[in-house]
Design a protein around this motif. Structure first.
Motif, PDB file in Angstrom:
ATOM      1  N   ASN A   4     -59.764  45.514 -34.426  1.00  0.00           N
ATOM      2  CA  ASN A   4     -58.775  44.875 -33.584  1.00  0.00           C
ATOM      3  C   ASN A   4     -57.725  46.064 -33.192  1.00  0.00           C
ATOM      4  O   ASN A   4     -56.556  45.771 -32.823  1.00  0.00           O
ATOM      5  N   VAL A  45     -54.271  49.304 -22.065  1.00  0.00           N
ATOM      6  CA  VAL A  45     -54.086  47.833 -22.559  1.00  0.00           C
ATOM      7  C   VAL A  45     -54.267  46.862 -21.477  1.00  0.00           C
ATOM      8  O   VAL A  45     -54.985  45.807 -22.074  1.00  0.00           O
ATOM      9  N   LEU A 129     -48.166  40.956 -23.874  1.00  0.00           N
ATOM     10  CA  LEU A 129     -47.847  42.380 -24.576  1.00  0.00           C
ATOM     11  C   LEU A 129     -46.571  42.078 -25.049  1.00  0.00           C
ATOM     12  O   LEU A 129     -45.594  42.299 -24.621  1.00  0.00           O
ATOM     13  N   GLN A 155     -53.340  34.953 -25.690  1.00  0.00           N
ATOM     14  CA  GLN A 155     -53.918  36.192 -25.694  1.00  0.00           C
ATOM     15  C   GLN A 155     -52.809  37.066 -25.835  1.00  0.00           C
ATOM     16  O   GLN A 155     -52.146  37.390 -25.025  1.00  0.00           O
ATOM     17  N   LYS A 157     -51.103  40.750 -27.284  1.00  0.00           N
ATOM     18  CA  LYS A 157     -51.596  42.416 -27.901  1.00  0.00           C
ATOM     19  C   LYS A 157     -50.306  42.946 -27.959  1.00  0.00           C
ATOM     20  O   LYS A 157     -49.209  42.681 -27.756  1.00  0.00           O
ATOM     21  N   VAL A 159     -48.209  46.357 -28.877  1.00  0.00           N
ATOM     22  CA  VAL A 159     -48.115  47.820 -28.406  1.00  0.00           C
ATOM     23  C   VAL A 159     -47.173  48.607 -29.066  1.00  0.00           C
ATOM     24  O   VAL A 159     -46.031  48.133 -28.890  1.00  0.00           O
ATOM     25  N   SER A 172     -52.446  43.398 -38.796  1.00  0.00           N
ATOM     26  CA  SER A 172     -53.694  43.165 -38.525  1.00  0.00           C
ATOM     27  C   SER A 172     -54.059  41.872 -39.299  1.00  0.00           C
ATOM     28  O   SER A 172     -55.170  41.213 -39.223  1.00  0.00           O
ATOM     29  N   ILE A 178     -55.212  38.960 -32.915  1.00  0.00           N
ATOM     30  CA  ILE A 178     -54.422  39.678 -31.772  1.00  0.00           C
ATOM     31  C   ILE A 178     -54.950  41.108 -31.742  1.00  0.00           C
ATOM     32  O   ILE A 178     -55.456  41.484 -32.783  1.00  0.00           O
ATOM     33  N   GLN A 179     -54.725  41.842 -30.567  1.00  0.00           N
ATOM     34  CA  GLN A 179     -55.179  43.410 -30.423  1.00  0.00           C
ATOM     35  C   GLN A 179     -53.972  44.366 -30.865  1.00  0.00           C
ATOM     36  O   GLN A 179     -52.579  43.799 -30.367  1.00  0.00           O
ATOM     37  N   TYR A 181     -52.421  48.077 -30.542  1.00  0.00           N
ATOM     38  CA  TYR A 181     -52.446  49.497 -29.921  1.00  0.00           C
ATOM     39  C   TYR A 181     -51.490  50.428 -30.490  1.00  0.00           C
ATOM     40  O   TYR A 181     -50.402  49.859 -30.478  1.00  0.00           O
TER      41      TYR A 181
END
Ligand code: URA
Length: 210
Positions: A4, A45, A129, A155, A157, A159, A172, A178-179, A181
Motif C-alpha cells: 500500500n 495519486v 487525500l 477511500q 490516501k 500523501v 501502514s 489506506i494508500q 504515497y
C-alpha cells in the motif's frame, strides 16, 4: 515494502525534492517547489478517480465521453505545513473541496490531539487525500486518518513529500486499508522527531517563520 506504499521514482519529483532539501533554498522558491511537487504527485495519486460516460454533442455529432464521476475529491491538509501542498493539487482539480485537520502535541502523553477539524459534506462518498509534506513519527498522520475515518471517510490516501521509515511503518500498520504515497523515504528520525537528512521544519520553510 508494504504494497500500500508507493514511493515515486519520477526524475522531476526527485530533482525538485533535492532542490527543496538545500538549506539555501529561500521561502519563495521553497513554496513554489512544494506546489510543483504536490501537483506532480497528485497527477499520479489521482490515477484511479472513478469515471463515468456522459453524452456530449460536439460540433460534428453526439458522442459519449468520460468524465470524473459523482462527488469528487476532498483534500485534507494537516495544519500547518499541509497547506503548502493544497495549491498544487487544486490546480489539477479546482473543484475539489478542502477540509482541515489541526493537531497539537499533548505535553503529557506526547501524542497528537486535534484542535481543529472540519471536513466537506458527503465525506463518505469522496476520495480523500490527506496531505502533509513530512511523514515523520506518523503520530499526526495516524490521528488525522483516525479522525477522517470517524467522520465517515472510506477511500483515504495519505500523501507526503518526504517520509521516515518509522512513520511509514506506523501509518501502514495502523491503517492497512489506506494508500500511502511518498516522494522519498529518508534514513530515519533524530531524537527530536526530525527526519534525516530531511529538509528541516517544512512549515517554517513554507511560511518563512522560525
Ligand atoms: N516535521 C517537519 O517539518 N520536519 C521534519 O523533519 C519532521 C516533522
Amino acid at each position: 515494502m508494504n504494497e500500500n506504499v508507493t514511493v515515486f521514482s519520477h526524475p522531476l519529483i526527485k530533482h525538485k525534492i533535492s532542490q527543496l532539501r538545500d538549506e539555501t533554498c529561500k521561502t519563495k522558491e521553497f513554496r513554489a517547489l512544494v506546489e510543483e511537487i504536490s501537483m506532480l504527485m497528485g497527477y499520479e495519486v489521482l490515477r484511479d478517480l472513478e469515471m463515468e460516460e456522459i453524452e456530449i454533442k460536439t460540433p460534428m455529432e453526439t458522442t459519449t465521453a468520460p468524465i470524473i464521476k459523482g462527488k469528487k475529491l476532498a483534500l485534507v491538509p494537516i495544519l500547518r505545513a499541509g497547506l503548502g501542498m493544497t495549491g498544487g493539487i487544486l490546480s489539477l482539480v479546482p473543484s475539489a473541496k478542502v477540509g482541515h485537520v489541526g493537531m497539537y502535541r499533548d505535553e503529557e502523553t506526547l501524542e497528537p490531539k486535534e484542535y481543529y477539524c472540519k471536513l466537506p459534506e458527503g465525506i463518505d462518498q469522496r476520495m480523500i487525500l490527506i496531505v502533509d509534506p513530512m511523514l515523520a513519527t506518523g503520530g499526526s498522520a495516524d490521528a488525522a486518518v483516525q479522525f477522517v475515518k470517524k467522520k465517515g471517510g472510506k477511500q483515504i490516501k495519505f500523501v507526503s513529500i518526504i517520509a521516515a521509515p518509522e512513520g511509514v511503518k506506523r501509518l501502514s500498520e495502523a491503517h492497512p486499508d489506506i494508500q500511502i504515497y511518498c516522494g522519498e523515504i529518508d534514513r530515519g528520525l533524530n531524537e527530536n522527531g526530525y527526519i534525516l537528512p530531511g529538509l528541516g521544519d517544512a512549515g517554517d520553510r513554507i511560511f518563512g517563520t522560525k
